[in-house]
Design a protein around this motif. Structure first.
Motif, short mmCIF file in Angstrom:
data_model
loop_
_atom_site.label_atom_id
_atom_site.label_comp_id
_atom_site.label_asym_id
_atom_site.label_seq_id
_atom_site.Cartn_x
_atom_site.Cartn_y
_atom_site.Cartn_z
N TYR A 1 1.33 12.73 -10.75
CA TYR A 1 0.52 12.27 -11.62
C TYR A 1 1.27 11.56 -12.74
N ARG A 2 1.86 12.16 -13.48
CA ARG A 2 2.55 11.48 -14.75
C ARG A 2 3.82 10.82 -14.53
N GLN A 3 4.59 11.18 -13.78
CA GLN A 3 5.98 10.50 -13.52
C GLN A 3 5.80 9.23 -12.56
N HIS A 4 5.28 9.56 -11.31
CA HIS A 4 5.41 8.70 -10.18
C HIS A 4 4.13 7.78 -10.31
N LEU A 5 2.80 8.22 -10.71
CA LEU A 5 1.77 7.12 -10.71
C LEU A 5 1.91 6.46 -12.06
N VAL A 6 1.82 7.28 -13.25
CA VAL A 6 1.45 6.75 -14.33
C VAL A 6 2.50 5.83 -14.88
N ARG A 7 3.81 6.54 -14.99
CA ARG A 7 4.68 5.99 -15.54
C ARG A 7 5.96 5.19 -14.61
N SER A 8 5.41 5.09 -13.23
CA SER A 8 6.17 4.20 -12.32
C SER A 8 5.26 2.99 -11.70
N LEU A 9 4.47 3.53 -11.07
CA LEU A 9 3.67 2.44 -10.22
C LEU A 9 2.85 1.86 -11.27
N LEU A 10 1.97 2.42 -12.03
CA LEU A 10 1.09 1.62 -12.77
C LEU A 10 1.85 1.08 -13.97
N GLU B 1 -11.43 11.51 -10.63
CA GLU B 1 -11.21 11.65 -12.03
C GLU B 1 -10.25 10.84 -12.40
N ILE B 2 -8.91 10.93 -11.59
CA ILE B 2 -7.76 10.18 -11.84
C ILE B 2 -8.10 8.68 -11.60
N ALA B 3 -8.72 8.45 -10.40
CA ALA B 3 -8.92 7.07 -10.08
C ALA B 3 -9.88 6.37 -11.15
N GLU B 4 -10.73 6.92 -11.54
CA GLU B 4 -11.70 6.57 -12.63
C GLU B 4 -11.01 6.22 -13.77
N ARG B 5 -10.14 7.35 -14.36
CA ARG B 5 -9.23 7.15 -15.64
C ARG B 5 -8.24 5.73 -15.63
N HIS B 6 -7.97 5.52 -14.21
CA HIS B 6 -7.00 4.33 -14.38
C HIS B 6 -7.54 3.23 -13.50
N GLY B 7 -8.68 3.22 -13.24
CA GLY B 7 -9.40 1.82 -12.87
C GLY B 7 -9.00 1.61 -11.42
N GLY C 1 0.84 -1.38 0.00
CA GLY C 1 0.00 -0.21 -0.05
C GLY C 1 0.91 1.36 -0.05
N ILE C 2 0.64 2.18 -0.91
CA ILE C 2 1.42 3.40 -1.12
C ILE C 2 0.65 4.43 -1.22
N VAL C 3 0.61 5.32 -0.12
CA VAL C 3 -0.05 6.81 -0.10
C VAL C 3 0.73 7.65 -1.10
N LEU C 4 -0.25 8.03 -1.94
CA LEU C 4 0.54 9.12 -3.04
C LEU C 4 0.01 10.58 -2.75
N ASN C 5 0.78 11.29 -2.09
CA ASN C 5 0.44 12.55 -1.56
C ASN C 5 0.76 13.61 -2.63
N GLY C 6 -0.30 14.45 -3.34
CA GLY C 6 0.26 15.26 -4.41
C GLY C 6 0.17 14.81 -5.75
N VAL C 7 -0.73 13.71 -5.81
CA VAL C 7 -0.72 13.06 -6.88
C VAL C 7 -1.58 13.90 -8.16
N THR C 8 -2.24 14.74 -7.91
CA THR C 8 -3.02 15.76 -9.03
C THR C 8 -2.00 16.60 -9.57
N GLY C 9 -0.57 16.80 -9.02
CA GLY C 9 0.00 17.38 -9.66
C GLY C 9 0.83 16.93 -10.78
N ARG C 10 1.59 17.86 -11.78
CA ARG C 10 2.16 16.96 -13.13
C ARG C 10 3.15 16.06 -12.78
N MET C 11 4.15 16.15 -11.80
CA MET C 11 5.06 15.08 -11.57
C MET C 11 4.54 14.08 -10.77
#
Length: 383
Positions: free
Chosen positions: A19-28, A60-66, A7-17
């Motif tokens: 969201y894009r680099q840490h959530l999408v391009r890394s963990l997902l 919106e981010i959560a729904e976009r990525h399931g 379980g990883i709490v991602l705080n600040g995930v609505t910001g560009r870095m």
């Protein structure tokens, strides 16, 4: 598949870095690959819990990525038993309080840089994390760029002989926000909101110089605000109270001199947005985000200065491209993989809060150098 859910709490995930680099391009991306292999053969499986201030954006981010886990309540997220890691990509001024809460909750912590607003706070966070027995790390993504990994490979292989100097150029023109929208959020240009290019980029240069070449022993800097006013996201004019350019000279252990210019008020006339030229007794290299070119002393031409005649030599053509020789993944993802293995397998992770504190220290002393107009030696931190 035998998974190790993390379980990883991602705080600040609505910001560009965040969201894009840490959530999408890394963990997902790790999930898309079926998880990360652990030492015992199982697969490490990141389970993101999205945290931020805007419920609408999080949903919106959560729904976009399931995804299903999101909340605006950080304390609630940190109290969960199924959370092992806290990650912070907030603005710097909010970071220290949140990291302290994560330490008190017994979570391992991985964070964007800078670690804190000042050196004393960064050192205190390091001590608190050590005392709590939690693992800790700071993002140092530039070390994992293909161009800089090739450069590090050259250093490790002895290509340069004795390294003499390092010259770095970073930056691009950030529009003022009036006739064209700015590429960076307006808080970057307000010191009261934690903005400024020195606090943003000097921590990067600290770890690049230390990890690839040698520890930084002194700094002398000129730090300025070239554009005095800008236009924010709502169209209002505001005073730019933070610096938008920092010109630094760093003396490294062993006599290496490094000069690095960072600017959001420069137009790009180079191959990449960041480039480093390294000159040594046996050869030189120029490295950017992805590419690296070299010139060995045996193939170095003998240019002659003659201002009365046009140059006929194609200087760039006299350099040789360094081959990849390996597959390069996204740098943020690679460091995430290291941290996940650090948590699960207790693998080595040298990019810890102590490293983050040294980056904060260099930024702080760089600003002091600019204020006082003097060269400042870098003292060892009491860690």
């Amino acid at each position: 598949m035998n998974r190790v859910p993390i379980g990883i709490v991602l705080n600040g995930v609505t910001g560009r870095m965040g969201y894009r680099q840490h959530l999408v391009r890394s963990l997902l991306a790790i999930r898309d690959e079926g998880g990360l292999p652990a030492g015992d053969g199982r697969r490490i499986w990141p389970e993101p819990i999205l945290v931020g201030r805007s419920p609408a954006k999080l949903q919106e981010i959560a729904e976009r990525h399931g995804l299903t886990d999101w909340t605006t309540d950080l304390d609630e997220a940190l109290a969960r038993d199924d959370v092992q890691i806290y990650f912070d990509a907030q603005v710097t001024q909010q970071r220290e309080k949140a990291i302290r809460a994560a330490i008190e909750a017994g979570k391992h912590i991985y964070t964007e840089k800078p670690l804190a607003d000042d050196t004393a706070a960064a050192v205190d966070l390091y001590r608190a994390a050590v005392a709590a027995g939690v693992k800790h790390g700071v993002v140092q993504d530039k070390l994992f760029l293909p161009g800089l990994r090739k450069l590090a490979r050259l250093v490790e292989g002895g290509f340069f002989g004795r390294i003499l100097s390092v010259r770095g150029e970073f930056g691009y023109w950030v529009f003022e926000g009036d006739w064209q929208s700015a590429q960076r959020p307006s808080w970057n240009y307000r010191s009261q909101d934690g903005g400024g290019i020195a606090v943003d980029m000097f921590p990067h240069w600290q770890y690049v110089l230390e990890r690839i070449f040698a520890p930084v022993r002194s700094v002398q800097a000129t730090i300025v605000t070239h554009i005095p006013s800008r236009v924010d996201e709502s169209g209002a004019v505001y005073e730019a109270t933070a610096d938008d350019a920092a010109y630094g000279t760093f003396e490294l252990e062993g006599g290496i001199v490094a000069q690095v210019n960072s600017s959001w008020a420069v137009r790009v006339y180079r191959d990449e947005l960041v480039e480093f030229q390294v000159d040594g007794t046996h050869g030189s290299a120029v490295a950017g985000l992805r590419e690296c070119h070299v010139q060995h002393r045996a193939t170095t031409p003998k240019p002659v200065w003659n201002p009365d005649l046009p140059a006929t030599e194609q200087f760039r053509a006299q350099w040789q491209r360094v081959p990849d020789n390996e597959e390069f993944d996204n740098g943020f993802k690679v460091q995430w993989e290291h941290f996940l293995r650090h948590v699960v397998d207790d693998a080595a992770f040298p990019w810890d809060f102590a490293a983050g504190a040294r980056g904060v220290q260099l930024a702080e002393l760089g600003l002091e150098s600019a204020r006082t107009g003097r060269r400042i030696e870098i003292p060892s931190l009491d860690l």
